[in-house]
Enzyme design. Structure first.
Site, PDB file in Angstrom:
ATOM      1  N   LYS A 158       0.870  -1.355  -0.098  1.00 30.33           N
ATOM      2  CA  LYS A 158      -0.056  -0.186  -0.132  1.00 30.33           C
ATOM      3  C   LYS A 158       0.881   1.294   0.193  1.00 30.33           C
ATOM      4  CE  LYS A 158      -4.358   0.796   0.143  1.00 30.33           C
ATOM      5  NZ  LYS A 158      -5.711  -0.156  -0.362  1.00 30.33           N
ATOM      6  N   ASP A 180      -6.725   4.160  -4.776  1.00 32.33           N
ATOM      7  CA  ASP A 180      -7.355   3.913  -3.464  1.00 32.33           C
ATOM      8  C   ASP A 180      -8.096   5.387  -3.282  1.00 32.33           C
ATOM      9  OD1 ASP A 180      -7.705   1.930  -1.052  1.00 32.33           O
ATOM     10  OD2 ASP A 180      -7.279   3.937  -0.121  1.00 32.33           O
ATOM     11  N   VAL A 217     -15.954   3.314  -5.318  1.00 33.06           N
ATOM     12  CA  VAL A 217     -16.633   2.302  -4.766  1.00 33.06           C
ATOM     13  C   VAL A 217     -18.011   2.316  -4.506  1.00 33.06           C
ATOM     14  CG1 VAL A 217     -16.477   0.682  -2.667  1.00 33.06           C
ATOM     15  CG2 VAL A 217     -14.261   1.443  -3.806  1.00 33.06           C
ATOM     16  N   ALA A 218     -18.485   3.425  -3.971  1.00 36.77           N
ATOM     17  CA  ALA A 218     -19.800   3.565  -3.737  1.00 36.77           C
ATOM     18  C   ALA A 218     -20.610   3.458  -5.039  1.00 36.77           C
ATOM     19  CB  ALA A 218     -20.132   5.063  -2.902  1.00 36.77           C
TER      20      ALA A 218
HETATM   21  O1  2IT Z   1      -7.965  -1.577  -0.994  1.00 37.07           O
HETATM   22  C1  2IT Z   1      -7.945  -2.205  -2.168  1.00 37.07           C
HETATM   23  O2  2IT Z   1      -7.843  -3.366  -2.200  1.00 37.07           O
HETATM   24  C2  2IT Z   1      -7.598  -1.052  -3.118  1.00 37.07           C
HETATM   25  N1  2IT Z   1      -7.542  -0.186  -3.109  1.00 37.07           N
HETATM   26  C3  2IT Z   1      -7.263  -1.908  -4.635  1.00 37.07           C
HETATM   27  C4  2IT Z   1      -5.774  -2.343  -4.578  1.00 37.07           C
HETATM   28  C5  2IT Z   1      -5.576  -2.650  -6.180  1.00 37.07           C
HETATM   29  O3  2IT Z   1      -4.264  -3.070  -6.368  1.00 37.07           O
HETATM   30  O4  2IT Z   1      -6.492  -2.829  -6.963  1.00 37.07           O
END
Ligand code: 2IT
Length: 447
Positions: free
Chosen positions: A124, A164, A240-241
């Protein structure tokens, strides 16, 4: 392994890292019993090794804003665990980003990625850069400056970032452009969430939300229910929403609430596809105000300042915004209002006492690392397409995503079955993810 002892030593070492300690505590609590049946794990100190990231890169990011002022932010990449594949996970741009936040996210990502069935380790990254109020040109300059440092840490076979919170297709585009210039590497595989004309997978933008709803359907079907006709409350109005409400509507549910940092929009007759797509405009504006939905659709949408989505009566709650967004009081209010199911879509979206409340009050509850894994899983599918220099149709990607979410649900059921026939999805997801990573670490020796 004793959770208490390990937590005490981590607390002493990282006393300020609240989110990281919270995430580790939740996982250790769930796996302790299973772990202690495997003396070979204890001998190889799997847990002690697994809770520490492999490495953390920290760098300065300096850029110039539209008024000519020089600005400095801090950038990070946490490479958490590579036992089952290259580091994989998103980049978060948010003013509250700290090493603790990215360590918690990298730790969660490690187990989530293991659940996807695909060979991806956990990572991350991100920055304390605040996109709110920034122009497109400022976003571009920041992304370029960020990549000027990040590119040394990543590669298509080493570490593959994605989006993200605060990072979507636009930001991935700016970062990919800069990466290619610096690395002189025109393989399309170093970032995922790319545009479809330059190596992105069809359905990646939708995948987190779609996958979450496929998972929710499996959860409901197991107890003889269906999402059709249900009232759904959603927090957030980001990528996401947007994907979650799109699929909820397609499956016949009514999305009656969406929320933002400024308050909640109540939509008594349910969100329409037109309103849902307007969320993309709202997000791209960087205003970060959900009230804009009520301004655009004044007849259908009622905005209440300072309230959360959980104040609107619903059947199913889908937290899709940020960690710890759903507190114990919110869980209690949901119950009073007749809600009986919560699928956590955001990473660690529910506070620990809210989760305990759900579990002790007969709610169906499933944790983020299972529910939202369709996002990173489709990133994995994007990597496969890139490696093969091909692109799959929407139908092909959707079928694979369906299969992956079904498989994750089955893993949760297998490892989370309780003596009374209930499924503890928190335990199920944590144990299933952990066993895979632990086994992989064990077989590869002490490194
Ligand atoms: O929290 C997650 O799984 C993401 N932000 C996606 C991460 C990704 O590599 O697609």
């Amino acid at each position: 392994m004793k959770t208490k002892e390990i937590m005490a030593s981590l607390q002493a070492k990282y006393p300020t890292e609240k989110e990281y300690l919270q995430a580790v505590q939740e996982v250790l609590e769930s796996i302790e019993e299973v772990y202690n049946k495997h003396p070979e794990f204890e001998k190889a100190k799997i847990v002690e090794r697994l809770v520490e990231p492999d490495r953390i890169f920290t760098f300065r990011v300096t850029w110039v804003d539209d008024s000519g002022e020089v600005r400095t932010n801090i950038g990070y990449r946490v490479q958490f665990n590579s036992a089952i594949g290259p580091y994989k996970g998103g980049l978060r741009f948010h003013k509250a980003v700290t090493p603790s936040m990215l360590k918690f996210l990298g730790f969660e990502q490690t187990f989530k990625n293991a659940l996807t069935t695909l060979p991806m380790g956990g990572g991350k990254g991100g920055s304390d850069f605040d996109p709110v109020g920034k122009s497109d040109a400022e976003i571009m300059r920041f992304c370029q400056a960020f990549m000027l440092e990040l590119w040394r840490c990543i590669g298509p076979d080493q570490d593959i970032p994605a989006g993200d919170v605060g990072v979507g297709g636009r930001e991935i585009g700016f970062m990919n452009g800069m990466y290619q210039k610096l690395a002189q590497e025109y393989h399309t595989g170093v970032l995922t969430g790319k545009g479809v004309t330059w190596g992105g997978s069809i359905l990646r933008p939708e995948a987190t939300g779609f996958g979450a709803l496929y998972f929710t359907q499996h959860l409901l079907h197991r107890v003889g229910k269906d999402i059709k006709g249900m009232k759904v409350a959603i927090s957030g109005f980001g990528n996401v929403a947007w994907g979650a409400s799109k699929k909820a509507m397609q499956l016949g549910a009514q999305v009656i609430a969406v929320s933002g940092p400024d308050g909640v929009c109540h939509i008594p007759e349910g969100l329409t596809p037109e309103m849902n797509d307007y969320m993309l405009v709202m997000r791209a504006s960087n205003r970060n105000l959900v009230e804009d939905l009520a301004v655009k659709f004044p007849e259908k949408v009622r905005f209440t300042k300072g309230k959360k989505a959980w104040s609107i009566p619903c059947d199913i709650a889908l937290p899709c915004a940020f960690q710890n967004e759903l507190a114990l009081e919110d869980a209690q209010e949901l119950k009073r209002n007749g809600c009986w199911c919560c699928c956590e879509v955001s990473n660690m979206g529910c506070q620990p006492d809210a989760i305990h409340f759900f579990q002790n009050n007969g709610f169906l509850f499933a944790p983020g690392k299972a529910v939202n894994a369709g996002g990173v899983a489709t990133s994995g599918l994007e990597m496969t397409q890139n490696a093969q220099h091909i692109s799959w149709s929407a139908q092909e990607v959707d079928e694979k995503l369906h299969w992956i979410m079904e498989n994750i649900h089955e893993q949760c059921v297998k490892f989370g079955a309780q003596p009374d026939g209930r499924i503890d999805y928190v335990k199920g997801a944590n144990i299933a993810g952990f066993m895979k990573v632990a086994q992989a670490m064990l077989e590869q020796g002490i490194i």
